[in-house]
Structure formats: C-alpha cells, structure tokens
Design a protein around this motif. Structure first.
Motif, PDB file in Angstrom:
ATOM      1  N   UNK A  67       0.832  -1.203   0.000  1.00  0.00           N
ATOM      2  CA  UNK A  67       0.000   0.000   0.000  1.00  0.00           C
ATOM      3  C   UNK A  67       0.868   1.255   0.000  1.00  0.00           C
ATOM      4  N   UNK A  68       1.896   1.266   0.841  1.00  0.00           N
ATOM      5  CA  UNK A  68       2.784   2.432   0.918  1.00  0.00           C
ATOM      6  C   UNK A  68       3.464   2.676  -0.427  1.00  0.00           C
ATOM      7  N   UNK A  69       3.951   1.625  -1.046  1.00  0.00           N
ATOM      8  CA  UNK A  69       4.622   1.747  -2.340  1.00  0.00           C
ATOM      9  C   UNK A  69       3.649   2.278  -3.388  1.00  0.00           C
ATOM     10  N   UNK A  70       2.418   1.799  -3.334  1.00  0.00           N
ATOM     11  CA  UNK A  70       1.410   2.271  -4.272  1.00  0.00           C
ATOM     12  C   UNK A  70       1.137   3.758  -4.087  1.00  0.00           C
ATOM     13  N   UNK A  71       1.062   4.203  -2.841  1.00  0.00           N
ATOM     14  CA  UNK A  71       0.835   5.621  -2.565  1.00  0.00           C
ATOM     15  C   UNK A  71       2.018   6.459  -3.035  1.00  0.00           C
ATOM     16  N   UNK A  72       3.234   5.959  -2.801  1.00  0.00           N
ATOM     17  CA  UNK A  72       4.431   6.679  -3.248  1.00  0.00           C
ATOM     18  C   UNK A  72       4.419   6.897  -4.758  1.00  0.00           C
ATOM     19  N   UNK A  73       3.816   5.949  -5.461  1.00  0.00           N
ATOM     20  CA  UNK A  73       3.738   6.056  -6.918  1.00  0.00           C
ATOM     21  C   UNK A  73       2.534   6.886  -7.372  1.00  0.00           C
ATOM     22  N   UNK A  74       1.771   7.395  -6.405  1.00  0.00           N
ATOM     23  CA  UNK A  74       0.650   8.266  -6.737  1.00  0.00           C
ATOM     24  C   UNK A  74      -0.600   7.548  -7.179  1.00  0.00           C
ATOM     25  N   UNK A  75      -0.764   6.305  -6.763  1.00  0.00           N
ATOM     26  CA  UNK A  75      -1.956   5.548  -7.168  1.00  0.00           C
ATOM     27  C   UNK A  75      -3.103   5.877  -6.224  1.00  0.00           C
ATOM     28  N   UNK A  76      -3.839   6.902  -6.553  1.00  0.00           N
ATOM     29  CA  UNK A  76      -4.906   7.377  -5.665  1.00  0.00           C
ATOM     30  C   UNK A  76      -6.220   7.618  -6.409  1.00  0.00           C
ATOM     31  N   UNK A  77      -6.364   7.064  -7.592  1.00  0.00           N
ATOM     32  CA  UNK A  77      -7.546   7.333  -8.401  1.00  0.00           C
ATOM     33  C   UNK A  77      -8.667   6.326  -8.104  1.00  0.00           C
ATOM     34  N   UNK A  78      -9.840   6.613  -8.716  1.00  0.00           N
ATOM     35  CA  UNK A  78     -10.920   5.644  -8.696  1.00  0.00           C
ATOM     36  C   UNK A  78     -10.473   4.349  -9.385  1.00  0.00           C
ATOM     37  N   UNK A  79     -11.093   3.256  -8.989  1.00  0.00           N
ATOM     38  CA  UNK A  79     -10.963   2.007  -9.730  1.00  0.00           C
ATOM     39  C   UNK A  79     -12.307   1.736 -10.412  1.00  0.00           C
ATOM     40  N   UNK A  80     -12.400   0.716 -11.250  1.00  0.00           N
ATOM     41  CA  UNK A  80     -13.726   0.325 -11.742  1.00  0.00           C
ATOM     42  C   UNK A  80     -14.685   0.099 -10.571  1.00  0.00           C
ATOM     43  N   UNK A  81     -15.970   0.324 -10.791  1.00  0.00           N
ATOM     44  CA  UNK A  81     -16.948   0.177  -9.706  1.00  0.00           C
ATOM     45  C   UNK A  81     -16.861  -1.176  -9.022  1.00  0.00           C
ATOM     46  N   UNK A  82     -16.647  -2.212  -9.768  1.00  0.00           N
ATOM     47  CA  UNK A  82     -16.612  -3.559  -9.197  1.00  0.00           C
ATOM     48  C   UNK A  82     -15.257  -3.927  -8.605  1.00  0.00           C
ATOM     49  N   UNK A  83     -14.286  -3.019  -8.724  1.00  0.00           N
ATOM     50  CA  UNK A  83     -12.971  -3.281  -8.159  1.00  0.00           C
ATOM     51  C   UNK A  83     -11.932  -3.547  -9.228  1.00  0.00           C
ATOM     52  N   UNK A  84     -10.658  -3.440  -8.854  1.00  0.00           N
ATOM     53  CA  UNK A  84      -9.572  -3.708  -9.791  1.00  0.00           C
ATOM     54  C   UNK A  84      -9.695  -5.119 -10.333  1.00  0.00           C
ATOM     55  N   UNK A  85      -9.524  -5.263 -11.633  1.00  0.00           N
ATOM     56  CA  UNK A  85      -9.660  -6.580 -12.236  1.00  0.00           C
ATOM     57  C   UNK A  85      -8.648  -7.555 -11.665  1.00  0.00           C
ATOM     58  N   UNK A  86      -7.404  -7.112 -11.422  1.00  0.00           N
ATOM     59  CA  UNK A  86      -6.407  -8.034 -10.885  1.00  0.00           C
ATOM     60  C   UNK A  86      -6.776  -8.530  -9.493  1.00  0.00           C
ATOM     61  N   UNK A  87      -7.454  -7.693  -8.711  1.00  0.00           N
ATOM     62  CA  UNK A  87      -7.905  -8.137  -7.387  1.00  0.00           C
ATOM     63  C   UNK A  87      -9.043  -9.143  -7.535  1.00  0.00           C
ATOM     64  N   UNK A  88      -9.982  -8.868  -8.432  1.00  0.00           N
ATOM     65  CA  UNK A  88     -11.080  -9.819  -8.637  1.00  0.00           C
ATOM     66  C   UNK A  88     -10.562 -11.154  -9.166  1.00  0.00           C
ATOM     67  N   UNK A  89      -9.547 -11.115  -9.988  1.00  0.00           N
ATOM     68  CA  UNK A  89      -8.930 -12.348 -10.468  1.00  0.00           C
ATOM     69  C   UNK A  89      -8.255 -13.100  -9.325  1.00  0.00           C
ATOM     70  N   UNK A  90      -7.594 -12.357  -8.441  1.00  0.00           N
ATOM     71  CA  UNK A  90      -6.931 -12.988  -7.295  1.00  0.00           C
ATOM     72  C   UNK A  90      -7.953 -13.604  -6.344  1.00  0.00           C
ATOM     73  N   UNK A  91      -9.088 -12.924  -6.141  1.00  0.00           N
ATOM     74  CA  UNK A  91     -10.154 -13.458  -5.288  1.00  0.00           C
ATOM     75  C   UNK A  91     -10.706 -14.748  -5.880  1.00  0.00           C
ATOM     76  N   UNK A  92     -10.994 -14.728  -7.175  1.00  0.00           N
ATOM     77  CA  UNK A  92     -11.531 -15.928  -7.826  1.00  0.00           C
ATOM     78  C   UNK A  92     -10.546 -17.090  -7.742  1.00  0.00           C
TER      79      UNK A  92
END
Length: 405
Positions: A67-92
């Motif tokens: 999370x910290x690394x992501x913030x350092x890179x400025x990743x603070x935008x909206x994601x798709x409404x249903x969530x990041x596709x890579x996270x949904x793939x990891x959940x599945x």
C-alpha cells in the motif's frame, strides 16, 4: 406491507424534535449491543476487553508495504466500480484453490467496503417489502436490522449448544412459509464458533432447492477453522447460482480497518448489487484494494501463522471456562468462545455488566445476538495469551464471588 402514513413526519407547530422526521424503520432499531460495551471500555486502561471481534495482530508488513509503495507512486484514483480486475482475479483464484468454488472475475465478483457492505447490497438487491428472511441465531448482529431497514421481515431460527449451534434441517423447515425468500447462513459462526460440515450442509441444500430460496453465505471466518476444513455452501452441487458468497479480509488477514470485502454470485445478482454500489460508494478505496491484492498473493504465510496462534488461545480459553465450572461447547471456527453462564443465576446482561465493573473484563451478553443467546456470553480470544490468561483468572474469581452470594 409498509404503511406510508406511518412513514410521514408527525409534526406540530411547537414540536421541533428531529425524531419526527426519521423513518420508523431506522428510528426503532436499537443501537449495537456490542458497541455499547466497547464504548464503556474505551479509555479504561485497567479493563481487559474480550468484546470486539478484532485481531490483535497488525496487518502483515508485506501488505502494508504494498500500500505504501502504491501511494508513493501516486496511485490514488478511482478504480472500476466492481474493483480492480487483478484483485477480482486474485479473489476468484483464491476461492477456487481454497474452497473449490469457481467464479468469473469479470461479472461474478464485486469488491466492497468490507463484508458488511456486501451483506447490505445483497439484501437490498433481493428484498421486496414483506419478504421473509430466514436467519439462524445466535448470529452476527447486523442481519436482522439490515433486513428491517430494507423492508423485509427477519425470521430467527434458534440453534442450540447441544447441536454445536449448527443449523438443522428440522429447524429450517419449521420456519419456512410461502413468504420465505432468503436464507442467511454464517459459518464459522460469530458468536458461537460453530461450523457446518459437508454432511451438515447437504440436507440444508435440498431444502433450499425445494423451497426456491436464495442463500446469502457470510464466510468471513472461512479461513479460521480448527481441525476441519471450511466447506463453502456455494460449493455444493446446484447451490452456486442460488448463493451470494460474502467474505473479506478483516479477520483472517488482520485488516479490519482497511474495510475490504467482496461478494461473488450469479452475474444477474452481482449486477443488481453493483447498481446500488456504484450509486452509494462508487468503488472501494484503491489503497485498500492494493493491500488486499498483496494479502492474497504475498500474505498467506502470515495468515497461517495467525491461525495457529488463535488455535492455541482457543484451547486455553475453552479449558479455562470449563475449569471454572461454566459449560462451554468447543468452538471449531472463528475466534470466539460462547460459554453458558446460566449456572450463575444471572442474566447475560447482568453478568456482563457486573463482570465489567467488578471483574474489569469486558464481554458481550449473548442476547444481543438474537434468540438462543440469553444465558451465554461472547468472549473473543483474538488477543494475547498473557491478556487472556489474566482475563480468565479475573472471570474465575468473579464467578466464585457470584456463587458465594
């Protein structure tokens, strides 16, 4: 059917109470019984709290680092409404490997703000006014209030210590009516620690199919089992399309404050939930989603170590309650003990209030979890062994004092 006249404010020229503007559906719901005891404990350093179901572990470093690394890179935008596709793939992928249930990430998985939002979305997507929602109790305190707010009718199904607090087919059949629409199940159980095996689930699945029910299966404690592997209701033959599987990262991954959850189910059900989700919260926070992805891809070893620690604490707590003469069924899941305090002659509320002020230990009275909870208390063992040992000694002394009169 809701009477619209009852929903209109009752006002007079001199009455300025804001209560008159509130919907009775909200106004008449009592506040959380768990939160009441948590608020009493806040700021009291000499009280040991076994009340709130929150891991004492810190979120694993690799998860926080991502999370910290992501913030350092400025990743603070909206994601798709249903969530990041890579996270949904990891959940599945995780659900397939861990619990033998398969979902399509694109349209059968939605990332939510905690498992609680997923439950709320599922109920709001399904309930029409007057629908009856079957809820085995004692259970997580939110199911009934959310059902009422949505216009449904909660129907409690009592479970018993003699059955290890399992839902039995006889108890389920006895509560089904033509208005029954949804069955909410939550195993491993909060507050009892009860679980359901494949053999336990099979007759329940048959009843669900015979009565054309939809099932909301809250599996937030799925990873926390001791001695037997969790069986997802959605994995039973014919049950996947009838089931909305709800889970999250709060308990097994020590991520309560991140508020990350998910729901999986038939595309039409998930699509309906997504409509509500996109109009209310838009999407889950991207920082939490990055952390959740790291938990599934780089945090499983830490998860397993935490589960081993809970198992040690579980044995300590159950033995302690039995040694002090309180009946306590063995919890096979989650991180709660649910001992009976009926032998003390006190109600659950009386026991917990006196234990708090006289014994300096906070527990939750069983009746807040619904029918069948009176005569029990819930004690979380998601705290250190040293704290648990001291708490058990204090409870034992308090019980002795009560019995001596």
């Amino acid at each position: 059917m809701i009477n619209q006249e009852e929903l209109r404010p009752e006002t007079t020229g001199t009455d300025k109470s804001m209560k008159n503007y509130l919907s009775p559906l909200v106004r008449d719901i009592p506040p959380s019984g768990i939160r009441k005891f948590f608020d009493l404990v806040s700021g009291s350093k000499d009280i040991i709290s076994l009340g709130v179901g929150e891991p004492d572990f810190v979120t694993p470093w690799r998860v926080r680092e991502a999370c910290v690394y992501s913030l350092d890179r400025g990743r603070t935008q909206y994601t798709p409404n249903s969530g990041m596709l890579e996270l949904r793939e990891a959940i599945a992928d995780y659900l397939q490997r861990s619990f033998a249930v398969s979902y399509e990430p694109a349209d059968e998985v939605i990332v939510t703000v905690g498992g609680s939002e997923a439950i709320d979305l599922a109920l709001r997507a399904l309930i029409c006014p007057g629908d009856e929602i079957l809820i085995p109790e004692p259970c997580y305190i939110s199911y009934s209030p959310i059902t009422q707010i949505t216009g449904g009718v909660p129907v409690g199904i009592e479970t018993f210590a003699r059955d290890d607090f399992k839902l039995t087919p006889e108890a389920l059949r006895a509560k089904i009516t033509p208005k029954s629409k949804v069955l909410i199940v939550s195993y491993p159980s909060n507050p009892t620690g009860g679980i359901m095996t494949l053999e336990d689930w099979q007759p329940i699945a048959k009843i669900v199919e015979e009565n054309d029910l939809i099932v909301i299966s809250d599996e937030i404690y799925a990873e926390l089992t001791y001695g037997s592997k969790h069986v997802s209701f959605a994995s039973l033959p014919g049950m996947k399309d009838r089931t909305i599987l709800v889970s999250g990262f709060s308990k097994a991954f020590a991520m309560t404050g991140w508020r990350m959850g998910y729901a999986c189910g038939h595309p039409e059900l998930i699509s309906a939930m997504l409509k509500i989700h996109q109009y209310t919260v838009m999407c889950a926070p991207v920082m939490g989603q990055v952390a959740a992805y790291a938990a599934l891809t780089d945090g499983l070893d830490e998860k397993d170590r935490m589960i081993d620690a809970y198992n040690q604490r579980r044995r300590l707590v159950v033995k302690s309650f039995r040694d002090m003469g309180l009946e306590c069924h063995e919890p096979h899941g989650a991180f709660y003990a649910f001992p009976s305090i009926s032998s003390t002659g006190l109600t659950s509320e009386e026991f917990c209030q006196r234990l708090l002020y006289e014994g300096k230990v906070a527990a939750v009275p069983g009746q807040v979890f619904g029918i069948g909870g009176e005569g029990y208390i819930r004690c979380s063992y998601a705290t250190s062994v040293s704290q648990l040992t001291e708490a058990m000694e204090r409870i034992s002394s308090f019980v002795d004092k009560v019995r001596l009169g």
